[in-house]
Write a protein that holds these residues in place. Structure first.
Motif, short mmCIF file in Angstrom:
data_model
loop_
_atom_site.label_atom_id
_atom_site.label_comp_id
_atom_site.label_asym_id
_atom_site.label_seq_id
_atom_site.Cartn_x
_atom_site.Cartn_y
_atom_site.Cartn_z
N GLY A 179 0.78 -1.23 0.00
CA GLY A 179 0.00 0.00 0.00
C GLY A 179 0.81 1.28 0.00
N SER A 180 2.09 1.21 -0.35
CA SER A 180 2.97 2.39 -0.31
C SER A 180 3.40 2.80 -1.71
CB SER A 180 4.22 2.10 0.53
OG SER A 180 3.89 1.82 1.85
N ALA A 181 3.99 3.98 -1.78
CA ALA A 181 4.54 4.48 -3.04
C ALA A 181 5.95 4.98 -2.80
CB ALA A 181 3.67 5.60 -3.60
N LEU A 182 6.76 4.94 -3.85
CA LEU A 182 8.12 5.43 -3.81
C LEU A 182 8.30 6.42 -4.95
CD1 LEU A 182 11.10 5.29 -2.82
CD2 LEU A 182 11.42 3.41 -4.45
N GLU A 183 8.66 7.64 -4.62
CA GLU A 183 8.93 8.65 -5.64
C GLU A 183 10.43 8.86 -5.71
OE1 GLU A 183 8.00 13.29 -6.78
OE2 GLU A 183 6.94 12.37 -5.12
N ILE A 184 10.97 8.73 -6.92
CA ILE A 184 12.41 8.94 -7.09
C ILE A 184 12.64 10.12 -8.02
CG2 ILE A 184 12.99 6.54 -6.63
CD1 ILE A 184 13.37 6.16 -9.62
N MET A 185 13.80 10.63 -8.03
CA MET A 185 14.32 11.72 -8.85
C MET A 185 14.53 12.98 -8.01
SD MET A 185 14.68 10.22 -11.73
CE MET A 185 14.99 11.46 -12.95
N GLN A 186 13.59 13.45 -7.25
CA GLN A 186 13.68 14.62 -6.38
C GLN A 186 14.64 15.70 -6.88
OE1 GLN A 186 14.36 13.39 -2.37
NE2 GLN A 186 12.36 12.45 -2.21
N GLY A 187 14.29 16.31 -7.98
CA GLY A 187 15.07 17.43 -8.52
C GLY A 187 16.12 17.01 -9.53
N ASN A 188 16.43 15.74 -9.61
CA ASN A 188 17.36 15.26 -10.63
C ASN A 188 16.60 14.98 -11.91
OD1 ASN A 188 19.73 15.17 -8.94
ND2 ASN A 188 18.76 13.44 -7.91
N LYS A 189 17.33 14.86 -12.99
CA LYS A 189 16.71 14.59 -14.28
C LYS A 189 17.55 13.55 -15.02
CE LYS A 189 15.01 19.25 -14.33
NZ LYS A 189 15.37 19.42 -12.93
N ILE A 190 16.90 12.76 -15.85
CA ILE A 190 17.60 11.81 -16.71
C ILE A 190 17.20 12.12 -18.14
CG2 ILE A 190 17.87 9.40 -17.36
CD1 ILE A 190 17.23 8.65 -14.47
N VAL A 191 18.19 12.27 -19.01
CA VAL A 191 17.94 12.53 -20.43
C VAL A 191 18.06 11.21 -21.19
CG1 VAL A 191 18.73 13.76 -22.48
CG2 VAL A 191 18.84 14.87 -20.24
N VAL A 192 17.01 10.88 -21.92
CA VAL A 192 17.00 9.68 -22.75
C VAL A 192 16.78 10.09 -24.20
CG1 VAL A 192 16.37 7.99 -20.99
CG2 VAL A 192 14.59 9.30 -22.08
N GLU A 193 17.30 9.26 -25.10
CA GLU A 193 17.28 9.62 -26.51
C GLU A 193 16.41 8.66 -27.31
OE1 GLU A 193 21.43 9.74 -27.49
OE2 GLU A 193 21.72 11.63 -26.40
N SER A 194 16.25 8.97 -28.58
CA SER A 194 15.40 8.22 -29.48
C SER A 194 15.65 6.71 -29.35
CB SER A 194 15.66 8.67 -30.91
OG SER A 194 14.84 7.98 -31.80
N ALA A 195 14.57 5.94 -29.24
CA ALA A 195 14.55 4.48 -29.14
C ALA A 195 14.91 3.94 -27.76
CB ALA A 195 15.42 3.82 -30.20
N ASP A 196 15.33 4.77 -26.79
CA ASP A 196 15.53 4.31 -25.43
C ASP A 196 14.17 3.96 -24.82
OD1 ASP A 196 18.22 4.85 -25.69
OD2 ASP A 196 18.21 6.60 -24.37
N THR A 197 14.12 2.91 -23.99
CA THR A 197 12.87 2.48 -23.36
C THR A 197 13.04 2.43 -21.85
OG1 THR A 197 12.27 1.15 -25.28
CG2 THR A 197 11.15 0.63 -23.22
N VAL A 198 12.12 3.07 -21.14
CA VAL A 198 12.08 2.98 -19.68
C VAL A 198 11.32 1.70 -19.35
CG1 VAL A 198 11.32 4.07 -17.54
CG2 VAL A 198 12.11 5.49 -19.45
N THR A 199 11.93 0.85 -18.49
CA THR A 199 11.33 -0.44 -18.16
C THR A 199 11.05 -0.56 -16.67
OG1 THR A 199 13.50 -1.49 -17.87
CG2 THR A 199 12.52 -1.58 -20.08
N ALA A 200 10.16 -1.50 -16.32
CA ALA A 200 9.83 -1.74 -14.91
C ALA A 200 9.55 -3.22 -14.70
CB ALA A 200 8.62 -0.92 -14.49
N LYS A 201 9.76 -3.65 -13.45
CA LYS A 201 9.54 -5.04 -13.09
C LYS A 201 9.27 -5.13 -11.59
CE LYS A 201 11.90 -9.50 -13.19
NZ LYS A 201 13.12 -10.20 -13.61
#
Length: 124
Positions: free
Chosen positions: A85-107
């Protein structure tokens, strides 16, 4: 004194053609799934990632970036526990730059237990 409100055209040419949006994926399980793939001729800035455990038990999650043909995949989170029942928020002011055809994945380590939301800015 005269104050002028800045617009995208005043701030810089790079912001013309940009779009802010949220992408999400529900009920992620034990197979790695793509949440978002950067479109062709686009650079995307990931501003935020929120992982939510929608189950009645604790889970371990992984978030990554698949770099496609060059094979330099990146782990952002690896086997990070999220209590029930919880959530996790990441990044907190940081940024990630991704380029064409990059895929963000989760598991997740348990089927149908993870929801992920990305806050992104696409620059075309």
């Amino acid at each position: 004194f005269f104050f002028k409100k800045n617009t995208a055209y005043d701030i810089g040419v790079r912001l013309v053609g940009s779009e802010m949006c949220i992408r999400d994926r529900n009920n992620i399980g034990v197979s790695t799934v793509g949440i978002y793939t950067v479109p062709g001729a686009t650079t995307t800035v990931i501003i935020g990632v929120t992982c939510t455990n929608v189950s009645g038990q604790g889970i371990n999650v992984g978030i990554g970036i698949s770099r496609g043909a060059n094979g330099d995949d990146i782990s952002i989170l690896k086997n990070v526990p999220i209590p029930q029942g919880s959530a996790l928020e990441i990044m907190q002011g940081n940024k990630i730059v991704v380029e064409s055809a990059d895929t963000v994945t989760a598991k997740s380590d348990v089927n149908s237990t993870l929801d992920v939301a990305l806050t992104i800015m696409e620059i075309t």
